[in-house]
Design an enzyme around this catalytic site. Sequence first.
Site, mmCIF file in Angstrom:
data_model
loop_
_atom_site.group_PDB
_atom_site.id
_atom_site.type_symbol
_atom_site.label_atom_id
_atom_site.label_comp_id
_atom_site.label_asym_id
_atom_site.label_seq_id
_atom_site.Cartn_x
_atom_site.Cartn_y
_atom_site.Cartn_z
ATOM 1 N N TYR A 148 0.744 -1.155 -0.444
ATOM 2 C CA TYR A 148 0.210 -0.115 -0.244
ATOM 3 C C TYR A 148 0.672 0.896 -0.194
ATOM 4 C CZ TYR A 148 -3.120 3.521 1.711
ATOM 5 O OH TYR A 148 -3.944 4.642 1.394
ATOM 6 N N ASP A 243 9.342 2.960 -0.090
ATOM 7 C CA ASP A 243 8.332 3.210 1.261
ATOM 8 C C ASP A 243 8.594 3.264 2.231
ATOM 9 O OD1 ASP A 243 5.898 4.468 1.576
ATOM 10 O OD2 ASP A 243 4.395 3.536 0.900
ATOM 11 N N LYS A 271 4.032 9.375 8.921
ATOM 12 C CA LYS A 271 3.436 8.988 10.247
ATOM 13 C C LYS A 271 4.701 8.947 11.448
ATOM 14 C CE LYS A 271 0.519 4.971 8.665
ATOM 15 N NZ LYS A 271 0.643 4.062 7.296
HETATM 16 C C1 PLP Z 1 0.458 4.619 5.404
HETATM 17 C C2 PLP Z 1 0.793 4.845 4.801
HETATM 18 C C3 PLP Z 1 1.247 5.131 3.257
HETATM 19 C C4 PLP Z 1 0.033 6.530 3.472
HETATM 20 O O1 PLP Z 1 -0.287 7.869 3.846
HETATM 21 P P1 PLP Z 1 -1.017 8.316 4.404
HETATM 22 O O2 PLP Z 1 -0.510 10.117 5.609
HETATM 23 O O3 PLP Z 1 -1.895 8.161 5.149
HETATM 24 O O4 PLP Z 1 -1.636 9.242 3.155
HETATM 25 C C5 PLP Z 1 2.105 5.177 2.599
HETATM 26 N N1 PLP Z 1 2.396 4.843 2.648
HETATM 27 C C6 PLP Z 1 2.691 3.393 2.933
HETATM 28 C C7 PLP Z 1 4.185 1.754 3.017
HETATM 29 C C8 PLP Z 1 1.970 3.866 4.447
HETATM 30 O O5 PLP Z 1 1.726 2.555 5.343
#
Ligand code: PLP
Length: 430
Positions: A148, A243, A271
């Site tokens: 994701y 990511d 985060k």
């Molecule tokens: C949470 C998450 C996102 C999205 O971040 P948001 O602040 O919710 O837009 C993207 N990539 C990864 C791996 C994530 O865990």
Amino acid sequence: MHTNTNTMNSEELFQRALKVAPGGVHSPVRSFKGLDRAPVFFKEAHGAFLTSVENKKYIDFCQSFGPLILGHRDPEVAEEVHRMVDTAWTFGATEIYSLELAEWITSTLPFMEKLRFVSSGTEAVMSALRVARAATGRHKILKFEGCYHGHVDSLLVKAGSGLAGTSASSSAGISAEVAALTLVTPLNDEEKLAEVFHNHGHEIAAVIIEPLPANYGLLVQRPEFLQKVAAICKANNSLLIFDEVISGFRVGLGGMVEKTGIQPDLVTYGKIIGGGFPVGCYGGKAELMNLVAPSGDVYQAGTLSANPIGMRAGLTTLKKMQRLDGWNVLEQRTSKFVKALRDGFAKKDLPIQIDHSASLFWIHGHSAEVIRTIEQIPQNQAATFKGLFLRSLDKGVYLAPNAYEVGFVSMAHTDELLQQAAQIIIESAV
Ligand SMILES: *Cc1c(COP(=O)(O)O)cnc(C)c1O
């Protein structure tokens, strides 16, 4: 007008919320969809605890889905936030707060030569892709099934049956033309990866991967697979984007870059970097980041980017983690917690397992093999989780309300609290 929320319970509040927001929520997983009950409405959070409108206290393993590595309202972070609230909220101009966090990150993490702050993980990913396309002059992006990367149009795409490049979107509202620019391949499969590159290598601007996939269960990858991803990118002049929105500052100060020794071209964060406030960040090689406006032609901007409150909360969080050797502390505590759960499940002879990586854990149905791909996730995962989740909730443990979300241990979760929580979860498992 409804102004009195004090005397209503969660069920009543959810009925009201359903009238004003789609599904009653502002992010889908919060809704308890598929769990056959209204979500709990909370009014307060402190340390490892959440307090509901019914005044019930829960040990919280969701921790806002990851940002709160120190727990809710850590006193040191709170003090900085209060100070910042009394100093400035936002400037829309150059200021000293983002400079401090940027300097701290670039001097601590050598692979982050230059960076840009944004306001969410999604924005960070979206911008990193734009840089990759600009840098390579190519249009396609390769992602992995089950990873994701936020709600960016081009990444809300899952695999079609083949690798022909005809990807199908996993959300309505995304045009086929956009979806077709995203190629998808399974995790843990070097052969399929090589096949995609054989067919499309010259078109692939970047490969984006969660180096520790933790948004569809916890799908720990073999180091050799990650090495192969890096090598094939290099051989094809495609950029590699890690990511690390969930793994960054979670599995260690240097995240998966440090753990794997792989040097990606770009890295995205979110985060934890904002310490509980909306901050995202993308960065990496200076020559790539210099493509971003105003030094380059890749436009990317944000009214509230590098918001001072988030900058201070993030820096205070990271420095405190560093000072306390927090990542080691969390590793030890989580290992003990996971062991207690494993022993408990085994003692009851239950077909339930738990995996963890640093302070991330995932409870799942029995599997004879290590789960590294979404296909390997047991069929009964949702059903297994539902009962365990609802009974734990009843007894005061709040897990993320979805079978495919991981749990987070924070510095506020003491060993004692974790043992208490483990007992509750074991009792709740049948
Ligand atoms: C949470 C998450 C996102 C999205 O971040 P948001 O602040 O919710 O837009 C993207 N990539 C990864 C791996 C994530 O865990």
